[in-house]
Design an enzyme around this catalytic site. Structure first.
Site, PDB file in Angstrom:
ATOM      1  N   ALA A 132       0.822  -1.205   0.000  1.00 42.09           N
ATOM      2  CA  ALA A 132       0.000   0.000   0.000  1.00 42.09           C
ATOM      3  C   ALA A 132       0.858   1.258   0.000  1.00 42.09           C
ATOM      4  O   ALA A 132       0.626   2.194  -0.785  1.00 42.09           O
ATOM      5  CB  ALA A 132      -0.938  -0.002   1.209  1.00 42.09           C
TER       6      ALA A 132
ATOM      7  N   LYS B 281      10.226   2.001   9.855  1.00 38.41           N
ATOM      8  CA  LYS B 281      11.027   1.836  11.065  1.00 38.41           C
ATOM      9  C   LYS B 281      11.985   0.661  10.961  1.00 38.41           C
ATOM     10  O   LYS B 281      12.880   0.502  11.782  1.00 38.41           O
ATOM     11  CB  LYS B 281      10.124   1.660  12.283  1.00 38.41           C
ATOM     12  CG  LYS B 281       9.252   0.421  12.293  1.00 38.41           C
ATOM     13  CD  LYS B 281       8.429   0.378  13.565  1.00 38.41           C
ATOM     14  CE  LYS B 281       7.482  -0.801  13.591  1.00 38.41           C
ATOM     15  NZ  LYS B 281       6.712  -0.864  14.842  1.00 38.41           N
TER      16      LYS B 281
ATOM     17  N   ALA C 209       3.722 -12.505   2.176  1.00 36.04           N
ATOM     18  CA  ALA C 209       2.435 -13.008   1.665  1.00 36.04           C
ATOM     19  C   ALA C 209       2.691 -14.108   0.641  1.00 36.04           C
ATOM     20  O   ALA C 209       3.487 -13.930  -0.277  1.00 36.04           O
ATOM     21  CB  ALA C 209       1.644 -11.863   1.042  1.00 36.04           C
ATOM     22  N   GLN C 210       2.008 -15.220   0.800  1.00 35.78           N
ATOM     23  CA  GLN C 210       2.303 -16.384  -0.033  1.00 35.78           C
ATOM     24  C   GLN C 210       1.297 -16.595  -1.161  1.00 35.78           C
ATOM     25  O   GLN C 210       1.651 -16.720  -2.320  1.00 35.78           O
ATOM     26  CB  GLN C 210       2.344 -17.640   0.839  1.00 35.78           C
ATOM     27  CG  GLN C 210       3.472 -17.658   1.853  1.00 35.78           C
ATOM     28  CD  GLN C 210       3.397 -18.860   2.774  1.00 35.78           C
ATOM     29  OE1 GLN C 210       2.469 -19.658   2.708  1.00 35.78           O
ATOM     30  NE2 GLN C 210       4.367 -18.980   3.659  1.00 35.78           N
ATOM     31  N   GLY C 211       0.015 -16.647  -0.805  1.00 37.05           N
ATOM     32  CA  GLY C 211      -0.998 -17.167  -1.716  1.00 37.05           C
ATOM     33  C   GLY C 211      -1.088 -16.486  -3.058  1.00 37.05           C
ATOM     34  O   GLY C 211      -0.832 -17.083  -4.099  1.00 37.05           O
TER      35      GLY C 211
ATOM     36  N   GLU D 299      -8.700 -20.217  -3.889  1.00 34.25           N
ATOM     37  CA  GLU D 299      -8.458 -20.292  -2.452  1.00 34.25           C
ATOM     38  C   GLU D 299      -9.789 -20.340  -1.710  1.00 34.25           C
ATOM     39  O   GLU D 299     -10.861 -20.251  -2.312  1.00 34.25           O
ATOM     40  CB  GLU D 299      -7.599 -19.114  -1.992  1.00 34.25           C
ATOM     41  CG  GLU D 299      -6.187 -19.163  -2.558  1.00 34.25           C
ATOM     42  CD  GLU D 299      -5.281 -18.089  -1.979  1.00 34.25           C
ATOM     43  OE1 GLU D 299      -5.734 -17.327  -1.116  1.00 34.25           O
ATOM     44  OE2 GLU D 299      -4.106 -18.032  -2.391  1.00 34.25           O
TER      45      GLU D 299
ATOM     46  N   HIS E 241      -5.232 -16.818  11.063  1.00 33.02           N
ATOM     47  CA  HIS E 241      -5.023 -17.750   9.958  1.00 33.02           C
ATOM     48  C   HIS E 241      -5.083 -19.169  10.520  1.00 33.02           C
ATOM     49  O   HIS E 241      -4.451 -19.466  11.535  1.00 33.02           O
ATOM     50  CB  HIS E 241      -3.671 -17.514   9.283  1.00 33.02           C
ATOM     51  CG  HIS E 241      -3.591 -18.112   7.918  1.00 33.02           C
ATOM     52  ND1 HIS E 241      -3.500 -19.471   7.709  1.00 33.02           N
ATOM     53  CD2 HIS E 241      -3.610 -17.546   6.688  1.00 33.02           C
ATOM     54  CE1 HIS E 241      -3.462 -19.711   6.412  1.00 33.02           C
ATOM     55  NE2 HIS E 241      -3.526 -18.558   5.773  1.00 33.02           N
TER      56      HIS E 241
ATOM     57  N   ARG F 111     -11.883 -18.357   6.716  1.00 33.73           N
ATOM     58  CA  ARG F 111     -10.837 -18.595   7.700  1.00 33.73           C
ATOM     59  C   ARG F 111     -11.351 -18.665   9.132  1.00 33.73           C
ATOM     60  O   ARG F 111     -10.837 -19.438   9.939  1.00 33.73           O
ATOM     61  CB  ARG F 111      -9.773 -17.494   7.590  1.00 33.73           C
ATOM     62  CG  ARG F 111      -8.947 -17.618   6.328  1.00 33.73           C
ATOM     63  CD  ARG F 111      -7.992 -16.456   6.175  1.00 33.73           C
ATOM     64  NE  ARG F 111      -7.128 -16.654   5.006  1.00 33.73           N
ATOM     65  CZ  ARG F 111      -6.256 -15.762   4.578  1.00 33.73           C
ATOM     66  NH1 ARG F 111      -6.138 -14.615   5.210  1.00 33.73           N
ATOM     67  NH2 ARG F 111      -5.507 -16.013   3.518  1.00 33.73           N
TER      68      ARG F 111
ATOM     69  N   HIS G 225      -3.389 -13.197  12.296  1.00 34.86           N
ATOM     70  CA  HIS G 225      -2.900 -12.996  10.924  1.00 34.86           C
ATOM     71  C   HIS G 225      -3.251 -11.640  10.338  1.00 34.86           C
ATOM     72  O   HIS G 225      -2.387 -10.932   9.849  1.00 34.86           O
ATOM     73  CB  HIS G 225      -3.475 -14.107  10.040  1.00 34.86           C
ATOM     74  CG  HIS G 225      -3.005 -14.065   8.625  1.00 34.86           C
ATOM     75  ND1 HIS G 225      -1.676 -14.164   8.279  1.00 34.86           N
ATOM     76  CD2 HIS G 225      -3.686 -13.940   7.450  1.00 34.86           C
ATOM     77  CE1 HIS G 225      -1.548 -14.108   6.961  1.00 34.86           C
ATOM     78  NE2 HIS G 225      -2.758 -13.947   6.435  1.00 34.86           N
TER      79      HIS G 225
ATOM     80  N   ARG H  64     -11.875 -11.417   6.472  1.00 32.71           N
ATOM     81  CA  ARG H  64     -11.288 -11.163   5.154  1.00 32.71           C
ATOM     82  C   ARG H  64     -11.318 -12.387   4.253  1.00 32.71           C
ATOM     83  O   ARG H  64     -10.961 -13.489   4.669  1.00 32.71           O
ATOM     84  CB  ARG H  64      -9.838 -10.689   5.322  1.00 32.71           C
ATOM     85  CG  ARG H  64      -9.132 -10.437   3.988  1.00 32.71           C
ATOM     86  CD  ARG H  64      -7.781  -9.817   4.188  1.00 32.71           C
ATOM     87  NE  ARG H  64      -6.783 -10.724   4.734  1.00 32.71           N
ATOM     88  CZ  ARG H  64      -6.082 -11.586   4.005  1.00 32.71           C
ATOM     89  NH1 ARG H  64      -6.304 -11.700   2.713  1.00 32.71           N
ATOM     90  NH2 ARG H  64      -5.173 -12.337   4.572  1.00 32.71           N
TER      91      ARG H  64
END
Length: 566
Positions: free
Chosen positions: A20, A40, A52-54, A121, A250, A297, A360, A395
């Protein structure tokens, strides 16, 4: 990386270097706007996006915005902002195509036919997710960051911790400014982690992109920097924060302390993997007869907790080897997961994977509209820091990267539009200003405090002059690692045990009381000690925990990621 100078004034300050923040900065810089981008972390890739994997939602065969809208609304458990959902479903895929595919050229995985490889997914009605193996976030973060580093209009500063937002209601010494009805964010106090110097940084627009809050929990998939800094600072400054009780856990993090709860992507279940308990029983049919292992989830996480409780086990298993239906060999499709599992002796082509739920994703945050604007003038919030209402109470998989990308893109456009609105007086007198020159010319506009529309164009120099530099709260070095560790242990255990996957009134009441007591002690500690990153983070972590616990206590209705047993 560049270090900032005290009382520097930038058109835009972006705090955070995930998808973002990078997208916002990149789009602004391309339009000629100078941006200060800070993190930071020592390495700007040290963020949740990188891990992030998916994948990220794009467009599936026979897909439509209406189908995606239905899936997001179903996962959101009736609490989603329908305007935000429609906005993402219509605009999101276009932004993916324009920014990630055509401009940035992210190396997404391709099918044997040479097309983008689409996967499915949990809670998605069809395959619509593009990915880069099992390291989609890494591919996006690296590609975006490389472009950002080459942008002359972006100043990237690492190891800079945001302490507080500067606002016209709190900081000016000029009482005439503080009489204004509209509160405006005009920058931030930033701490240099390496020297403990605090810089007063002014910005015409400030964008919070500080990511999630996972580190306030004992078990989390989040990076060590995810403690909710942006949400806490915005709340203190007067911006509205919403839906803080909805913390998504998650269902499948690697159940091994040495692996530090490494995320086992939902994409495994999308490719056929099934959950079973220690007895070898595949159990999701009991909890979600229709969607089973592809249920949302929150449903899957509670089902796992129930199975662990019934059987007195400390984990369950994810069986990929016996149910995989992908077209690539398992270790080619999921190379990083295979590597992480192999480090603890698990062969994912043969063995079931031990998994447990972990904190998560934060579905709440700083309330923001479809342009990323918050309720505090000149302050934007994008990505996981924001609450656009897109996710509602839970989400949908792979919406997070798309939300960060889309809202970063449109936040940049909103800021550009506000600058252009601030140039109208100059244009009337001198004719049109070239687009790339507008930002540098904008400070020439001068309007009185009472007649200038809030949140439009550049800050008045006299307003900037009225805000003082940081005043140290204390003068004694009180950074005791043992005390800080114990306080963090208190926060994380309290949140895990009392404000976790299953909640009750008594647990939440205890959490609120404990966080209030800790907050009182930390406030005294904070005002006696010299400043440091460790102390700022502890202070922010306690306040973030208090926000979540209080919101959960006030909401007696179980929905999505907020489940009240009572």
């Amino acid at each position: 990386m560049t270090k900032v100078k005290n009382r520097d004034h930038y058109p835009v300050l972006v705090i955070g270097t995930g998808i973002a923040g990078l997208t916002t900065a990149f789009c602004l810089a391309g339009a000629g706007v100078k941006v200060l981008l800070v993190t930071k972390a020592a390495d700007p890739k040290d963020c949740n996006t990188f891990w992030a994997q998916g994948g990220i939602i794009y467009e599936g065969e026979g897909d439509t915005p209406a189908k995606l809208i239905e899936d997001i609304l179903d996962a959101g458990a009736g609490l989603s902002n329908e305007e935000a959902v429609r906005f993402l479903a219509v605009e999101g895929p276009r932004v993916v195509r324009e920014v990630l595919l055509e401009d940035i050229n992210v190396p997404f995985s391709m099918s044997e036919e040479g097309e983008l490889d689409l996967t499915q997914e949990g809670a998605h009605s069809l395959p619509r997710i593009i990915h880069a193996g099992d390291a989609t976030g890494r591919a996006i973060e690296t590609s975006l960051l490389n472009r950002v580093k080459s942008e002359p209009n972006i100043t990237l500063a690492t190891e800079m911790t945001a302490i507080d937002l500067l606002t016209t209601h709190h900081h000016p010494t000029d009482i005439q400014v503080r009489y204004r009805l509209t509160n405006e964010c005009v920058g931030a106090y930033l701490l240099d982690n390496t020297t403990n110097d605090v810089f007063t940084i002014f910005a015409d627009y400030t964008v919070l992109a500080t990511g999630g809050i996972g580190q306030i929990y004992l078990h989390t998939t989040n990076t060590r920097n995810a403690i909710g800094d942006g949400v806490v600072m915005a709340s203190r400054a007067g911006a509205r924060v919403m839906n803080s009780e909805y913390v998504q856990f998650h269902p499948t993090a690697l159940a091994d302390k040495k692996a530090n709860h490494y995320l086992i992507s939902e994409a495994l279940r999308g490719e056929g993997a099934r959950l079973r308990n220690e007895k070898g029983e595949y159990f999701m049919e009991k909890y979600s007869p229709t969607l089973r292992d592809l249920a949302p989830r929150d449903v899957v996480a509670r089902a796992i907790v129930e199975e662990m409780t019934i059987n007195k086990d400390d984990h369950v298993y994810l069986d990929l080897a016996n149910f995989y239906r992908g077209h690539q060999p398992i270790k080619e499709r999921f190379p990083n997961i295979a590597r992480a599992c192999a480090e603890i002796g698990i062969d994912i082509e043969r063995d079931p994977i031990p998994v447990v739920p972990a904190a998560h994703y934060f579905c709440g945050g700083v309330l923001a509209n479809t342009s990323g604007e918050s309720t505090l003038s000149r302050l934007y919030a994008v990505g996981e820091t924001s609450c656009t209402g897109l996710h509602g109470a839970n989400r949908l998989a792979s919406t997070s990267l798309l939300e960060g990308l889309t809202w970063g893109y449109f936040a940049a456009n909103s800021i550009l539009a506000r600058y252009e609105a601030g140039t109208t007086a100059v244009e009337a007198a001198n004719g049109p200003i070239p687009r790339r020159a507008r930002i540098s010319d904008a400070p020439a506009i001068r309007r009185s405090y009472t007649t200038r529309p809030p949140g439009i164009g550049s800050l008045d120099p006299s307003l900037v002059e009225s805000i003082p530099d940081w005043r140290p709260p204390g003068s004694e070095n009180m950074e005791d690692p043992a005390l800080i560790l114990q306080d963090w242990t208190n926060i994380q255990h309290t949140m895990w045990n009392y404000v976790g996957i299953v909640r009750t009134y008594e647990r939440l009441k205890r959490a609120v009381a404990d966080m209030r007591d800790l907050g009182n002690r930390l406030t005294k500690y904070y005002h006696e000690s010299t400043i440091s990153k460790a102390i700022v983070e502890l202070f922010h972590g306690q306040q973030m925990a208090a926000i979540v616990a209080s919101a959960a206590l006030k909401n007696p209705v179980s929905r999505g990621a907020h489940f009240r047993r009572d």
